[in-house]
Design a protein around this motif. Structure first.
Motif, mmCIF file in Angstrom:
data_model
loop_
_atom_site.group_PDB
_atom_site.id
_atom_site.type_symbol
_atom_site.label_atom_id
_atom_site.label_comp_id
_atom_site.label_asym_id
_atom_site.label_seq_id
_atom_site.Cartn_x
_atom_site.Cartn_y
_atom_site.Cartn_z
ATOM 1 N N ASP A 71 0.785 -1.189 -0.048
ATOM 2 C CA ASP A 71 0.077 -0.096 0.065
ATOM 3 C C ASP A 71 0.822 1.245 0.214
ATOM 4 O O ASP A 71 0.471 2.477 0.265
ATOM 5 N N HIS A 72 2.259 1.218 -0.436
ATOM 6 C CA HIS A 72 2.971 2.148 -0.615
ATOM 7 C C HIS A 72 3.215 2.746 -1.904
ATOM 8 O O HIS A 72 3.953 2.254 -2.779
ATOM 9 N N HIS A 73 2.362 3.994 -2.045
ATOM 10 C CA HIS A 73 2.371 4.167 -3.567
ATOM 11 C C HIS A 73 3.851 4.593 -4.193
ATOM 12 O O HIS A 73 4.060 4.718 -5.471
ATOM 13 N N PRO A 74 4.827 5.092 -3.330
ATOM 14 C CA PRO A 74 6.117 5.327 -3.983
ATOM 15 C C PRO A 74 6.464 4.045 -4.971
ATOM 16 O O PRO A 74 7.372 4.119 -5.735
ATOM 17 N N TYR A 75 6.248 2.750 -4.329
ATOM 18 C CA TYR A 75 6.609 1.674 -5.069
ATOM 19 C C TYR A 75 6.284 1.566 -6.727
ATOM 20 O O TYR A 75 7.012 1.680 -7.445
ATOM 21 N N ALA A 99 -0.341 3.388 -8.498
ATOM 22 C CA ALA A 99 0.043 4.487 -7.946
ATOM 23 C C ALA A 99 -1.077 5.335 -7.381
ATOM 24 O O ALA A 99 -1.265 5.938 -6.441
ATOM 25 N N LEU A 100 -1.854 5.759 -8.462
ATOM 26 C CA LEU A 100 -2.942 6.634 -8.407
ATOM 27 C C LEU A 100 -4.054 6.187 -7.227
ATOM 28 O O LEU A 100 -4.501 6.990 -6.430
ATOM 29 N N ASP A 101 -4.103 4.932 -7.296
ATOM 30 C CA ASP A 101 -5.011 4.225 -6.520
ATOM 31 C C ASP A 101 -4.752 4.312 -4.841
ATOM 32 O O ASP A 101 -5.462 3.847 -4.218
ATOM 33 N N LEU A 102 -3.168 4.417 -4.675
ATOM 34 C CA LEU A 102 -2.702 4.433 -3.420
ATOM 35 C C LEU A 102 -2.361 5.859 -2.852
ATOM 36 O O LEU A 102 -2.196 5.785 -1.668
ATOM 37 N N VAL A 103 -2.186 6.786 -3.704
ATOM 38 C CA VAL A 103 -1.636 8.115 -3.387
ATOM 39 C C VAL A 103 -2.397 8.898 -2.432
ATOM 40 O O VAL A 103 -3.822 8.557 -2.507
ATOM 41 N N GLY A 104 -2.136 9.601 -1.676
ATOM 42 C CA GLY A 104 -2.960 10.499 -0.526
ATOM 43 C C GLY A 104 -3.008 11.731 -0.646
ATOM 44 O O GLY A 104 -4.004 12.265 -0.054
ATOM 45 N N THR A 105 -2.051 12.562 -1.186
ATOM 46 C CA THR A 105 -2.255 14.233 -1.495
ATOM 47 C C THR A 105 -2.496 14.525 -2.952
ATOM 48 O O THR A 105 -2.292 13.728 -3.791
ATOM 49 N N GLU A 106 -3.337 15.586 -2.584
ATOM 50 C CA GLU A 106 -3.793 16.158 -4.117
ATOM 51 C C GLU A 106 -2.602 16.666 -4.889
ATOM 52 O O GLU A 106 -2.546 16.401 -6.090
ATOM 53 N N PRO A 107 -1.255 17.151 -4.463
ATOM 54 C CA PRO A 107 -0.226 17.475 -5.233
ATOM 55 C C PRO A 107 0.324 16.231 -5.805
ATOM 56 O O PRO A 107 0.705 16.133 -7.209
ATOM 57 N N GLU A 108 0.595 14.976 -5.003
ATOM 58 C CA GLU A 108 0.883 13.841 -5.789
ATOM 59 C C GLU A 108 0.178 13.295 -6.591
ATOM 60 O O GLU A 108 0.556 12.869 -7.819
ATOM 61 N N ARG A 109 -1.338 13.646 -6.600
ATOM 62 C CA ARG A 109 -2.222 12.962 -7.361
ATOM 63 C C ARG A 109 -2.131 13.760 -8.789
ATOM 64 O O ARG A 109 -1.957 12.870 -9.777
ATOM 65 N N ALA A 110 -1.928 14.998 -8.618
ATOM 66 C CA ALA A 110 -1.760 15.853 -9.882
ATOM 67 C C ALA A 110 -0.493 15.545 -10.619
ATOM 68 O O ALA A 110 -0.687 15.557 -11.696
ATOM 69 N N HIS A 111 0.531 15.148 -10.069
ATOM 70 C CA HIS A 111 1.819 15.030 -10.638
ATOM 71 C C HIS A 111 1.458 13.477 -11.264
ATOM 72 O O HIS A 111 1.797 13.317 -12.464
ATOM 73 N N LEU A 112 1.177 12.691 -10.812
ATOM 74 C CA LEU A 112 0.667 11.190 -11.280
ATOM 75 C C LEU A 112 -0.154 11.239 -12.562
ATOM 76 O O LEU A 112 -0.022 10.635 -13.369
ATOM 77 N N LEU A 113 -1.272 12.265 -12.330
ATOM 78 C CA LEU A 113 -2.197 12.170 -13.683
ATOM 79 C C LEU A 113 -1.429 12.844 -14.812
ATOM 80 O O LEU A 113 -1.688 12.512 -15.877
ATOM 81 N N ARG A 114 -0.362 14.080 -14.503
ATOM 82 C CA ARG A 114 0.287 14.280 -15.562
ATOM 83 C C ARG A 114 1.131 13.361 -15.992
ATOM 84 O O ARG A 114 1.252 13.428 -17.444
ATOM 85 N N ARG A 115 1.808 12.493 -15.380
ATOM 86 C CA ARG A 115 2.712 11.637 -15.856
ATOM 87 C C ARG A 115 2.063 10.318 -16.536
ATOM 88 O O ARG A 115 2.501 9.900 -17.862
ATOM 89 N N LEU A 116 0.721 10.093 -15.846
ATOM 90 C CA LEU A 116 -0.005 9.092 -16.767
ATOM 91 C C LEU A 116 -0.249 9.786 -18.025
ATOM 92 O O LEU A 116 -0.221 8.963 -19.069
ATOM 93 N N GLY A 117 -0.889 11.018 -18.332
ATOM 94 C CA GLY A 117 -1.194 11.529 -19.530
ATOM 95 C C GLY A 117 0.047 11.462 -20.469
ATOM 96 O O GLY A 117 -0.266 11.198 -21.757
ATOM 97 N N ALA A 118 1.123 11.628 -20.036
ATOM 98 C CA ALA A 118 2.201 11.790 -20.855
ATOM 99 C C ALA A 118 2.490 10.250 -21.361
ATOM 100 O O ALA A 118 2.876 10.101 -22.418
#
Length: 130
Positions: A71-75, A99-118
Motif C-alpha cells: 500500500d506504499h504508492h512510491p513503489y 500509484a494513483l489508487d494508493l496516493v494520498g495527497t492532491e499534489p502527488e495525485r496531480a503529478h501522477l495524472l500528468r505523468r499518466l497523461g504523458a
C-alpha cells in the motif's frame, strides 16, 4: 546515514548533479544492519539514477512481493517512472494507475495524472501536460 543521504540531495543543484554513487553507497550501509523494503526501494531508485533506468526494474521486481510496499504508492510510482524513461509506456501507464489508487495527497495525485497523461500520449520524456 539518512541524514547523509538527505545532505547529498540538499547540496546538489539539481537531480543531475546529485552524487548518485555516494547515495547508493550510503543506502548500502543503511541496508546492511537492518534490511528494509522501503530503504531497498529508495536504493533501487538511486541505482537507476546512477546507472540508468534499465538498472532499476529488476531491482524493483525483486521487491514486488514485499507486504510493507503493498500500500506504499512510491513503489508503483518508482516503477512507472523507470518504465516511462525506458519507453515502455503501456506498462508505465498501468503502474501510474496503480500509484494513483494508493496516493494520498492532491499534489502527488496531480503529478501522477500528468505523468499518466504523458505515458498515454506516447511521450517518453514526460513533457506532455506539463
Amino acid at each position: 546515514m539518512q541524514a547523509a543521504i538527505a545532505a547529498l540531495h540538499d547540496e546538489a543543484e539539481d537531480v543531475a548533479t546529485t552524487d548518485w554513487p555516494q547515495v547508493v553507497a550510503l543506502y548500502d550501509v543503511l541496508l546492511a544492519p537492518v534490511p528494509s523494503p522501503v530503504v531497498a526501494l529508495n536504493r533501487a531508485a538511486a541505482v537507476a539514477m546512477r546507472d540508468g533506468p534499465e538498472a532499476g526494474p529488476a531491482l524493483l521486481d525483486g521487491l514486488a512481493g514485499e507486504p510493507r510496499l503493498r500500500d506504499h504508492h512510491p513503489y508503483p510510482m518508482a516503477r512507472a517512472e523507470l518504465l516511462h524513461r525506458l519507453g515502455r509506456l503501456p506498462e508505465a501507464a498501468a503502474a501510474y494507475r496503480e500509484a494513483l489508487d494508493l496516493v494520498g495527497t492532491e499534489p502527488e495525485r496531480a503529478h501522477l495524472l500528468r505523468r499518466l497523461g504523458a505515458a498515454e500520449t506516447s511521450d517518453p520524456g514526460g513533457t506532455a501536460g506539463t
